[in-house]
Design a protein around this motif. Sequence first.
Motif, PDB file in Angstrom:
ATOM      1  N   ILE A  23       0.840  -1.205   0.000  1.00  0.00           N
ATOM      2  CA  ILE A  23       0.000   0.000   0.000  1.00  0.00           C
ATOM      3  C   ILE A  23       0.876   1.255   0.000  1.00  0.00           C
ATOM      4  N   ALA A  24       1.926   1.252   0.813  1.00  0.00           N
ATOM      5  CA  ALA A  24       2.817   2.419   0.868  1.00  0.00           C
ATOM      6  C   ALA A  24       3.482   2.662  -0.476  1.00  0.00           C
ATOM      7  N   GLU A  30       4.078   6.121   3.965  1.00  0.00           N
ATOM      8  CA  GLU A  30       5.093   5.731   4.930  1.00  0.00           C
ATOM      9  C   GLU A  30       4.380   5.011   6.066  1.00  0.00           C
ATOM     10  N   VAL A  31       5.040   4.045   6.681  1.00  0.00           N
ATOM     11  CA  VAL A  31       4.369   3.116   7.580  1.00  0.00           C
ATOM     12  C   VAL A  31       4.645   3.443   9.046  1.00  0.00           C
ATOM     13  N   ILE A  32       3.571   3.408   9.834  1.00  0.00           N
ATOM     14  CA  ILE A  32       3.648   3.547  11.288  1.00  0.00           C
ATOM     15  C   ILE A  32       3.282   2.196  11.890  1.00  0.00           C
ATOM     16  N   SER A  33       4.165   1.627  12.695  1.00  0.00           N
ATOM     17  CA  SER A  33       3.853   0.355  13.343  1.00  0.00           C
ATOM     18  C   SER A  33       2.749   0.550  14.375  1.00  0.00           C
ATOM     19  N   MET A 299      -6.567  -6.837  -5.184  1.00  0.00           N
ATOM     20  CA  MET A 299      -7.944  -6.368  -5.046  1.00  0.00           C
ATOM     21  C   MET A 299      -8.026  -5.224  -4.037  1.00  0.00           C
ATOM     22  N   ILE A 300      -7.319  -5.364  -2.915  1.00  0.00           N
ATOM     23  CA  ILE A 300      -7.325  -4.314  -1.896  1.00  0.00           C
ATOM     24  C   ILE A 300      -6.740  -3.024  -2.452  1.00  0.00           C
TER      25      ILE A 300
END
Length: 311
Positions: A23-24, A30-33, A299-300
């Motif tokens: 997705i990122a 940017e990803v946040i845990s 699909m997502i």
Amino acid sequence: MKKTVIAIVGPTAVGKTKLSIEIAKRFNGEVISGDSMQVYRGLDIGTAKITEDEMEGIPHYMIDIKDPDEDFSAADFQYYVQTYIDEISSRNKVPVIAGGSGLYIQAALYNYNFSKQKRNDAVTERLEKELENDGVLPLYNRLKETDPEQAAKIHPNNHRRVIRALEIYEITGLTKTEYQQEQELESPYNLIIIGVEMDRANLYDRINRRIDTMVKNGLVAEVSRLYDQGFENCPSMKAIGYKECIPYIKEEQSFETSIELLKRNSRRYAKRQYTWFKNKMDIMWYRITPETMDERYQMILDDLAGILKNR
């Protein structure tokens, strides 16, 4: 305009990390845990912390920001996540939250007002005096009587949280659980929550195999190192993956028993996560299998593209 935030939730080992990366990459994110245990330095293997290679160049936040002996509450989590959302959005990037710590994620995304109830110094001092004179057990037992749901979430060694939960009850007449349930569930964000689920047999098999891989990669050595550093009684070491290994390290339990308990507790945790998310938030759920994972991810991604285009 509200800041857009995408959250990926679901039970442990279902594939949230890989999906968050996809997705990122697709949406300039940017990803946040969203895992409350990945904040701790040195708790790497047992928390399935993402590796540098797995990040694929995507910046990650909320990882390795606390020492194992530091407390970390839902209010702390909220503060950090909301700060990172602001920072990421200010660079015209999309914050993508990936994790399974349900209450923590809900508190951050729906802006729980943790500071609404002011502390009462007299109550705090009295409870702290009781702690000093009698130890934490009487206080913890009182919490179990007044708010068993909250007591189940708090380890007795976390004196600060035990006292705070009792404070709220004494000052407001509401348990902390009731206080949290009164929060208004309206997000300050343009929020899209994707839930990933899998049938029980496949998920439990993935959990068991993940733990076998953790053991192969040195989980016991990691827990032993933290134990030798004096962290045994810290709240961080009560996390699944750590608490099961300590009796083996102390020669109180066999290796086989420790690993079977770890697998059992992980499966039970996955079930609790799934139940929690199903009941608490508005989530778009996608059921995947190991064989259809890539197809479902696509699909997502396509569904997200349509949603973002129309918002």
